[in-house]
Design an enzyme around this catalytic site. Structure first.
Site: not given
Ligand code: UFG
Length: 338
Positions: A124, A148, A152
């Site tokens: 990841s 987590y 990885k």
């Molecule tokens: N976000 C919101 N509201 C929400 C959910 C997310 O504003 O309800 C925002 C987050 O703050 C972030 C973006 O949307 O800016 C993406 O968030 P995600 O939770 O969809 O994804 P992340 O980038 O935080 O994390 C994902 C996976 C992880 C992995 C990571 C790798 O969930 O397991 O990508 O880059 F490690």
């Protein structure tokens, strides 16, 4: 080629299963359904018109996995089975080290014992921690901010050590960015249990009014509109990346590549694209930043192009259209949103 998919009934595993079938390979699923539904298997049969071969069990069960590898004459393993919720890993770290690190160790032992030495591993972009700049290349320093992410990192290091000790291993470490979307049939897709942690499934549930409003975590990041920027990649493209990795392993011992599009989108851009694709409005409100989030994260795709001859084809509109088709249909499946 017979390919074992651990966690093959899960989100990315099920899409990769179908890509392998199209490519003429013979996938065998190993899953314990701890985070997926057996209904997925029926859907895979419906789409592929082929019976699914599935072994029910856990990757950490050494004698079981050895027997599966031998029974199905497995030549390569794609290891998807693992836990991936950041918040849960902070609350239950031992579960994460057990499922992810111990699970990987047992699987490698089973492969070693049975002489199956080709592995594709789901890593990841989390291994880059808070990147100093973007786009992120594979040589960026790695770090972690939660258990987590640490699992990885540890697994990557295990694989590098094993391949250095025994060059007959062939291993691909695939660092996924943000997988979204669903199969164009609308029959399989992501099935979050409880409130989604990730952006796209949350937006989709707001669009069908299953949830009232999207919380946008942070509007004061140093990005064009102040919201977080990520590299969203269509799960269908990601599935193709696994085929390309298997092919590339015929001429490589070990390779580590990013699987992303190389293009970052902000939270608000994703909201707008989803509204366009669905014709629904997605109300949102700004909230404080979420702990552990970074401002921007997107991939350099040059190495994947060079080593795998692969690059993502599908744009954000396709990701949203397919996620929406899945979301609309999934509520009708036997009353459950699997
Ligand atoms: N976000 C919101 N509201 C929400 C959910 C997310 O504003 O309800 C925002 C987050 O703050 C972030 C973006 O949307 O800016 C993406 O968030 P995600 O939770 O969809 O994804 P992340 O980038 O935080 O994390 C994902 C996976 C992880 C992995 C990571 C790798 O969930 O397991 O990508 O880059 F490690």
């Amino acid at each position: 080629m017979n390919v074992l998919l651990t966690g093959g009934a899960g989100y990315i595993g099920s899409h990769t299963y179908l890509a392998l079938i199209v490519y003429g390979l013979k996938p065998v699923i190993l899953d314990d359904f701890s985070n997926s539904s057996p209904t997925v298997l029926e859907r895979l049969e419906l789409i592929s018109h082929k019976p699914v071969v599935c072994e029910l069990g856990n990757v950490a069960d050494l004698p079981f996995v050895e027997a599966v590898i031998q029974r199905h004459k497995i030549q390569a393993v794609i290891h998807f089975a693992g836990s991936k919720a950041v918040g849960e890993s902070v609350a239950l770290p031992l579960r994460y080290y057990d499922n992810n690190v111990v699970g990987m160790t047992r699987l490698l032992q089973a492969m070693e014992k049975t002489g199956c030495r080709t592995l594709v591993f789901s890593s990841s972009a989390t291994v880059y921690g808070d990147p100093a700049k973007v786009p992120i290349t594979e040589i960026f320093p790695r770090s972690h901010t939660n258990p987590y992410g640490h699992t990885k990192l540890v697994i990557e290091d295990m694989l590098y050590a094993l391949q250095a000790a025994d060059s007959s291993w062939k291993m691909a470490v695939l660092r996924y960015f943000n997988p979204v979307g669903a199969h164009p049939s609308g029959l399989i897709g992501e099935d979050p249990q409880g409130p989604p942690n990730n952006l796209m499934p949350y937006i989709a549930q707001v669009a069908v009014q299953q949830r009232p409003i999207l919380n946008v975590y942070g509007n004061d990041y140093p990005t064009p509109d102040g919201t977080g920027v990520r590299d969203y990649i269509h799960v269908q493209d990601l599935a193709q990346g696994h085929i390309a990795a298997l092919q590339a392993l015929t001429s490589h011992g070990i390779l580590t590549v990013n699987l992303g599009t190389g293009r970052g989108y902000s939270v608000l851009e994703v909201v707008k694209a989803f509204e366009r694709a669905s014709g629904k409005s997605v109300p949102y409100q700004f909230m404080p930043r979420r702990a552990g989030d970074v401002a921007q994260c997107y991939a350099s795709t040059a190495l994947a192009k060079q080593l795998l001859g692969w690059e993502a084809q599908l744009d954000l509109d396709s990701m949203c259209a397919d996620a929406w088709r899945w979301q609309k249909g999934s509520g009708n499946v036997s009353g459950s949103a699997w």
